[in-house]
Structure formats: structure tokens, C-alpha cells
Enzyme design. Structure first.
Site, mmCIF file in Angstrom:
data_model
loop_
_atom_site.group_PDB
_atom_site.id
_atom_site.type_symbol
_atom_site.label_atom_id
_atom_site.label_comp_id
_atom_site.label_asym_id
_atom_site.label_seq_id
_atom_site.Cartn_x
_atom_site.Cartn_y
_atom_site.Cartn_z
ATOM 1 N N GLU A 255 48.521 60.247 16.058
ATOM 2 C CA GLU A 255 49.712 59.542 15.560
ATOM 3 C C GLU A 255 49.918 58.416 16.562
ATOM 4 O O GLU A 255 50.425 58.628 17.654
ATOM 5 C CB GLU A 255 50.887 60.523 15.503
ATOM 6 C CG GLU A 255 52.022 60.051 14.624
ATOM 7 C CD GLU A 255 53.084 59.343 15.423
ATOM 8 O OE1 GLU A 255 53.092 58.092 15.367
ATOM 9 O OE2 GLU A 255 53.875 60.012 16.094
ATOM 10 N N CYS A 289 57.629 54.349 17.971
ATOM 11 C CA CYS A 289 56.444 53.914 17.224
ATOM 12 C C CYS A 289 56.867 53.427 15.843
ATOM 13 O O CYS A 289 56.130 52.702 15.193
ATOM 14 C CB CYS A 289 55.401 55.012 17.155
ATOM 15 S SG CYS A 289 56.026 56.501 16.423
HETATM 16 C C1 UN1 Z 1 57.699 57.933 17.799
HETATM 17 O O1 UN1 Z 1 58.272 56.940 18.228
HETATM 18 O O2 UN1 Z 1 56.538 58.227 18.222
HETATM 19 O O3 UN1 Z 1 61.038 58.334 12.831
HETATM 20 C C2 UN1 Z 1 58.289 58.907 16.862
HETATM 21 C C3 UN1 Z 1 61.457 58.174 13.987
HETATM 22 C C4 UN1 Z 1 61.506 59.370 14.890
HETATM 23 C C5 UN1 Z 1 60.186 59.614 15.491
HETATM 24 C C6 UN1 Z 1 59.583 58.488 16.249
HETATM 25 N N1 UN1 Z 1 61.933 60.520 14.116
HETATM 26 O O4 UN1 Z 1 61.820 57.087 14.408
#
Ligand code: UN1
Length: 502
Positions: A255, A289
Site C-alpha cells: 500500500e 497517502c
Molecule cells: C495512509 O496515509 O497511509 O483514508 C492511510 C485515510 C486514512 C488512512 C490513511 N483512513 O485517509
């Protein structure tokens, strides 16, 4: 260390882990404050961890899944009782605001609840057999020790999504957290230990922490006794993990980076859209992310939206993330700040008009890297826009025609999350269709960040293709067996083949 911080460290039972000297320093991005040291895991210890995880696997895999689920329910209960403290620690170490620190703990609580339900639903299919007197079915079994490599920006939740499902599925976990957020990792491991020690049927070493850098990860990437490596982080890290694990034909679940876009159509509900942009672009100081990095606005509404965003970006409350009312904390470190500045320089060279992006509060926090978020008006989607910079930079571009917007939206190497704001049903449907967004997360009238745990989370292209969290992602943590059972008293072969000796 401040009084509140030391009280929280005590209430989470962490003092005994902290040393005044060691080879891994712990600090807070808020002001660079030292939180102590911990000892790095040696390569020999990492190998030892694999042996211990293998032994734990033999015992844990035969514990019935609903009972494994019950252990996770209790982990959820334990997390409820210390949500404030753990949320504080997450904020202290990652620099995200308290509200988001607490939210992260809530994500793990939620996934524990999800896992409890799932523990009675690790279903396989039954298939009709072409042979008389035969039955076919699929069964799902525990896979083996899983290595989890996690980043700083969700120091607890990303562990949670992976760990909870791995444990539910019967697999011990070796966790290599980010070196920037080791204390949070130690706190999570300590909490789990507290819960699991109450159960007689739970073997030791279901969760082991491997602390250190790439040399430690390498031990797990290369070892055949780790059937699955789940890694969350940058695309560069993912390339490395994929290559190393592929060399031994192991499994990996990736991921990785996102370069998430939003199309703002002329019919959009602009009030909601502006709020969604604000949370998605500025939340976690642009270090998710799923952060919104590209806004593709229909030319006809550009002049209504941009002045509002400029004003929000200019006035957003930046400061100590542990203080109430603050919406943006610091970047994780100096490198992150420098990287942001380099990207802004490139954006300018590529024709961008930059608003904000400068360092603030540097007199107060000489070792904290606080920045004004940058809104960058781009003439087109240039190479810097196609690159993920893990910082609060929002590139803005215009479009005239929906097909052009879609094309621009998909024309980046990453494919994590996406969104459209529109009241036009056809546009929304097209965006979600086969010829629409090419991402793993496709949202309508909400921003690209802040996903719930119930959905599968992850994306395509350089995001790595893996999925964690909800729906059927548990399958990645299990071994599938296809069973064919013959009760016919004969031995017919498939495809009608005859193979008789006499
Ligand atoms: C991440 O930044 O790796 O959807 C995950 C979202 C959070 C998860 C982010 N629940 O922004």
C-alpha cells in the site's frame, strides 16, 4: 520531557522501555524534544524472532477463529480505555493534531470489532463437481508468520489494519515500525501483551517488534519462513520490497504512495467541496497517502473557488498539534521540509504560481518544521504535479471538458484515491465506471482521504495493488486450499480421462 508527556508514558506502562542511552533516538517533531532512546534489534535477534514466530504459529493456527476474534475484541476494549493516552502519544510522535491521533486509535478499535464479526465468516465456496459422487470446496487456513512494515504517518492504525487481520487469520506478526514513531509501536505492542497474557491458549510471540532500519527489514524480506510481507510507505520502498520478496517467490502486500485528485465540476455543491478540499489537503499536514494533491477545477467556477481556498490556506491555524484549535501540526522532520521546498522550486520553474509554502513559527520551535500550506496554480499537469511530495502542497489546474478532466486525473503514475464533486449523476457514474477513475478508492461528493475501515483500502499502478482493512482483504492473510472429496466408490478422472492399467 513535559509533565503531561511523562504522565502519559507512565500510564501506558512505557517507562521501562525508555533508556537514557541507546542507538535509536526517540523525539517529537513538535519541537525536536528528545523522548529517550531504545535499543536497535540486531540481525541475530531478528532471525531469532522468526524462529519464535514459527513456533507461535504452530499453536495459534489451531485456535478456533472465533476465539482468536475474542482476543481481538478484548484488544479493542483495552484501546477504548486508553484512547486519550495513546492518541496523545501518536500526536506527540507523528505531529498530527490530537483529534486525528484519537481518530487513529478509533480506527484500530473499529477493525477489532470488524475482526470479531469476521471471525465467524472466514467463508470458502463450495463448487459443483463434474464427477458423480464428488464434492468440491475451498477452505481457508492460516498462512504463517507475517512481517508488517509501517510508516510514521499512521503509526498505530496501519499496524492495526494489518496486525488485527493477520492475528485473526491465525498468523503471528513481526512488526518493523517506522524509526520515527517507535514509542507508539512499543505502546501498541505493550497493550496487546497486556490483553493476550490473560489467555492460556495464546502462545507467546504472537507480536514481536523489530526496531531499526532497512538492514532489519532485509532479514524478513529474504527469509522463506515469512510467507507474507505487508508494507505501507513510499513507492521507492515498495519497489525494493517487491524485488526482494519476489526473489524468493514470497507474497507481498503493498500500500504505497498516492497522488490523489479531485475533479470539481460546474454543478458541484461548492460549500461542501471547499470543506472537503480543506480536510483532504491540509489534514495531517498533507502527510497522508490519501492527501488531496491535485485539484482539477472547471474553468467556469475557478474564480469562485480559488480566492476562498487561498484565504483558508493563508489563515489555517498552524501550531502545536497538542493544543486545541490547531488544525495543522509540523512536518515530520527537516528532510520533509527541504523536500517540500525543492518541489515548490520545481513547480515554479514549471510555470506554477505559488501561494504559501513557507516555514513559520521557527523562532518558537527552532527544531520543529511548521509550514504554511502551499496552493499552487499550474498551467498544466507538469512532471512535478505527477510526483508525490509528502507535504501540504495542492496543485490546481483547470479543465473545460469532462473527458479532458478524466484524462488528466488518470495521467499520473499513482492510483490510490480519487474524488469528484458533482450534482450531475451521469458524471458521477462515469467517474465510478470502467472508463472513469483508475484508482482503488473512488469517491463522489467527499474528498479522497479519511476512508472508513469497512472498505478495502489500497490502490493501483505504483500504489502497489494491495488492499488492507475491510471486506475480503483477510484472504491475503490466508492460505487457500481447494478440496475435492470422492464418496462415489469409483475413481472417475476429471476431463473424462481414462487411465486404467488393465
Ligand atoms: C495512509 O496515509 O497511509 O483514508 C492511510 C485515510 C486514512 C488512512 C490513511 N483512513 O485517509
Amino acid at each position: 520531557m513535559g509533565k503531561l508527556t511523562s504522565e502519559i508514558i507512565t500510564s501506558l506502562g512505557l517507562e521501562s522501555y525508555l533508556m537514557s542511552e541507546g542507538n535509536l533516538p526517540l523525539s517529537s517533531p513538535i519541537d525536536g524534544e528528545s523522548l529517550g532512546y531504545v535499543e536497535e534489534t540486531s540481525q541475530a535477534d531478528a532471525h531469532e524472532m522468526i524462529s519464535k514466530a514459527k513456533a507461535a504459529f504452530l499453536k495459534w493456527r489451531v485456535v478456533p477463529a472465533p476465539l482468536r476474534g475474542e482476543h481481538l475484541r478484548l484488544l479493542g476494549e483495552e484501546l477504548r480505555t486508553c484512547k486519550e493516552e495513546l492518541g496523545y502519544l501518536i500526536s506527540l510522535e507523528s505531529g498530527k493534531i490530537l483529534e486525528e491521533g484519537r481518530g487513529e486509535v478509533q480506527e484500530i478499535i473499529d477493525i477489532c470489532g470488524f475482526a470479531l464479526g469476521l471471525s465467524r465468516q472466514l467463508y470458502g465456496l463450495t463448487m459443483t463437481s463434474e464427477r458423480p459422487g464428488h464434492r468440491m470446496m475451498e477452505t481457508w487456513h492460516p498462512l504463517g508468520p507475517v512481517a508488517v512494515i509501517s510508516p510514521f504517518n499512521f503509526p498505530a492504525a496501519i499496524w492495526g489494519w494489518n496486525f488485527v487481520l493477520a492475528i485473526l487469520c491465525g498468523n503471528p506478526v513481526i512488526w518493523k515500525p517506522s524509526e520515527k514513531t517507535l514509542l507508539t509501536a512499543i505502546a501498541c505492542a505493550h497493550l496487546f501483551e497486556k490483553v493476550i497474557s490473560k489467555f492460556e491458549n495464546a502462545p507467546p510471540h504472537l507480536l514481536q517488534l523489530a526496531l531499526g532500519g532497512r538492514e532489519i527489514s532485509d532479514v524478513f524480506l529474504e527469509n522463506h519462513d515469512i510467507p507474507l510481507v505487508s508494507a505501507t510507505g513510499s513507492c521507492g520502498m515498495g519497489h525494493y520490497v517487491a524485488q526482494q520478496v519476489s526473489n524468493r517467490l514470497g507474497r507481498y502486500l503493498l500500500e504505497l504512495g498516492g497522488n490523489n485528485g479531485m475533479i470539481l465540476a460546474p454543478s458541484a455543491h461548492l460549500e461542501l467541496a471547499v470543506r472537503a478540499v480543506t480536510f483532504s489537503a491540509l489534514g495531517t499536514a498533507g502527510q497522508r497517502c490519501t492527501t488531496l494533491r491535485r485539484l482539477i477545477i472547471h474553468r467556469s467556477i475557478y474564480d469562485q473557488v480559488i480566492p476562498r481556498l487561498k484565504s483558508i490556506f493563508e489563515n489555517v491555524k498552524i501550531g502545536n498539534p497538542l493544543e486545541s484549535g490547531i488544525l495543522m501540526g509540523p512536518l515530520i522532520n527537516k528532510e520533509a521540509y527541504e523536500h517540500m521546498q525543492e518541489s515548490l522550486k520545481l513547480a515554479q520553474e514549471q510555470g506554477g504560481k505559488i501561494h504559501g509554502g513557507t516555514r513559520v513559527l521557527k523562532e518558537k520551535y527552532t527544531k520543529g518544521y511548521y509550514v504554511k500550506p502551499a496552493l499552487v496554480e499550474m498551467p498544466s499537469q507538469t512532471s512535478i504535479v505527477k510526483t508525490e511530495t509528502f507535504a501540504p502542497i495542492l496543485y490546481v489546474m483547470t479543465y473545460d471538458d469532462f473527458t479532458e478532466a478524466l484524462q488528466m486525473h488518470n495521467d499520473v503514475p499513482q492510483g490510490l484515491s480519487s474524488s469528484i464533486f458533482t450534482q450531475d449523476t451521469a458524471e458521477a457514474e462515469i467517474f465510478m465506471s470502467a472508463s472513469g477513475s483508475d484508482c482503488g478508492i473512488v469517491n463522489v461528493n467527499i474528498g479522497p482521504s479519511g476512508a472508513e475501515i469497512g472498505g478495502a483500502f489500497g490502490g493501483e499502478k505504483e500504489t502497489g495493488g494491495g488492499r488492507v482493512s475491510g471486506t475480503d482483504t483477510w484472504r491475503a492473510f490466508m492460505r487457500r486450499a481447494t478440496n475435492t472429496i470422492n464418496y462415489s466408490g469409483e475413481l472417475p478422472l476429471a476431463q473424462g480421462i481414462h487411465f486404467d492399467v488393465s
